[in-house]
Design an enzyme around this catalytic site. Structure first.
Site, PDB file in Angstrom:
ATOM      1  N   ASP A  21      43.204  49.705  31.785  1.00 34.87           N
ATOM      2  CA  ASP A  21      41.944  49.942  32.775  1.00 34.87           C
ATOM      3  C   ASP A  21      42.432  51.416  33.130  1.00 34.87           C
ATOM      4  OD1 ASP A  21      39.977  48.391  33.100  1.00 34.87           O
ATOM      5  OD2 ASP A  21      40.880  47.237  34.820  1.00 34.87           O
ATOM      6  N   GLN A  28      40.816  41.726  36.879  1.00 37.94           N
ATOM      7  CA  GLN A  28      39.478  41.916  37.123  1.00 37.94           C
ATOM      8  C   GLN A  28      39.288  42.306  38.629  1.00 37.94           C
ATOM      9  OE1 GLN A  28      36.842  42.135  34.687  1.00 37.94           O
ATOM     10  NE2 GLN A  28      35.660  42.723  36.400  1.00 37.94           N
ATOM     11  N   LYS A  35      34.667  40.744  27.912  1.00 36.75           N
ATOM     12  CA  LYS A  35      35.451  41.383  26.925  1.00 36.75           C
ATOM     13  C   LYS A  35      36.530  40.407  26.312  1.00 36.75           C
ATOM     14  CE  LYS A  35      35.955  43.966  31.610  1.00 36.75           C
ATOM     15  NZ  LYS A  35      36.445  44.158  32.825  1.00 36.75           N
TER      16      LYS A  35
END
Ligand code: NDP
Length: 284
Positions: free
Chosen positions: A120, A97, A53
């Site tokens: 997200d 995460q 990422k």
């Protein structure tokens, strides 16, 4: 017949090039999109996802930072950090995460993130907005799948889409996005009886199970579009999807490979959401 392979790797690269230009334009207006990733513990898979990422963000000119925390961090401390990031005007996107250590509630963490920084797309507010078809941050993997289908002008309206898997991050939202596009959607899962009865009726088959080679050509209708979301590491170390690619490729009209399929698209969509967050609510 041999299916056309939709390369997520190539499409993601094309998207990153476009986003790079978009970020350059934003910079001229004094805006540099900023993504903050929070990594708890030292799970090797999580570390490698975060690295991917960061690399992709850098490539398009998004400023990114990673906050690494020990696996023992108390839940309350993590929530406090998120509150701080919510208030930090320099931070446009926050990504924690997953998975998190067992003593931390993932749902609590997700719900603490300001929905307007939830790149997200996991916050219930954003999921709700998606459900009612409002413009919002879409969860990255389903968003990536939709983008892949649209990249080939695959007709969705009136088609029968069968989604195998009903997780909150892949199965459920991808089905909802296809419904929003006027597909007729069937969900299957581990308790579905006679899975083949459903899969063989699918014009569009989305497979998000997490077990290698569950489906073969016999499970697929001639000419179906097959999107394989699964990422499974075999004992040999090789990555494979949920679909037996070699047999399915002769039955499908379009198919996504693993690796280099949905995976790179997920990251590209995270970058898209971060740019959207930087542009602010008025442009939502
Ligand atoms: P989950 O484990 O949360 O969900 C798996 C789903 O598959 C569940 O709904 C489960 O049913 C269903 N299932 C399990 N076994 C069967 C079976 N034999 N037949 C039918 N359905 C079954 O996984 P995720 O949704 O998080 O991820 C799915 C896969 O996608 C994983 O391999 C993951 O690594 C990958 N993934 C890939 C991403 C990418 O970017 N390419 C991003 C996210 C995930 P039930 O609900 O009844 O338990």
């Amino acid at each position: 017949m041999s299916a056309e392979i939709i390369s997520g790797k190539d499409l993601a690269q094309e998207l990153r090039l476009n986003m790079k230009q978009e970020v350059e334009e934003l910079r001229k207006e004094g805006i540099t999109p900023q993504l903050t990733v929070v990594l708890v513990g030292d799970n090797p898979a999580s570390k490698s996802y975060v690295k991917g990422k960061e690399k992709a963000a850098k490539e398009v000119g998004i400023s990114s930072s990673v906050i690494e925390l020990p696996a023992t961090i108390p839940e309350e401390e993590l929530l406090q950090l998120i509150h701080k990031l919510n208030q930090d005007k320099e931070v446009n996107g926050i990504l924690v995460q997953l998975p998190l250590p067992d003593h931390i509630s993932e749902q609590k963490v997700i719900e603490t993130i300001n929905p307007d920084k939830d790149v997200d797309g996991f916050h219930p507010v954003n999921i709700g907005r998606m459900m009612i078809g409002e413009d919002t941050f879409l969860p990255c993997t389903p968003y990536g799948i939709l983008t892949m289908l649209k990249s080939r002008n695959i007709q969705l309206e009136g088609k029968h889409a069968v989604v195998i898997g009903r997780s909150n991050i892949v199965g459920k939202p991808v089905g909802q996005l296809l419904l929003n596009e006027n597909a007729t959607v069937t969900y299957c899962h581990s308790r579905t009886k006679d899975l083949r009865n459903f899969t063989t009726k699918a014009d569009i088959l989305i497979v998000a199970i997490g077990k290698p080679n569950v489906l073969t050509a016999e499970d697929i209708k001639d000419g179906a579009v097959v999107i394989d979301v699964g990422i499974n590491r075999l004992e040999s170390g090789k990555l494979t999807g949920d679909v037996d690619f070699e047999s399915a490729v002769s039955r499908a009209s379009y198919i996504t490979p693993v690796p280099k399929g949905v995976g790179p698209m997920t990251i590209a969509m995270l970058l898209k959401n971060t740019i959207k967050a930087a542009k602010g609510l008025e442009n939502r």
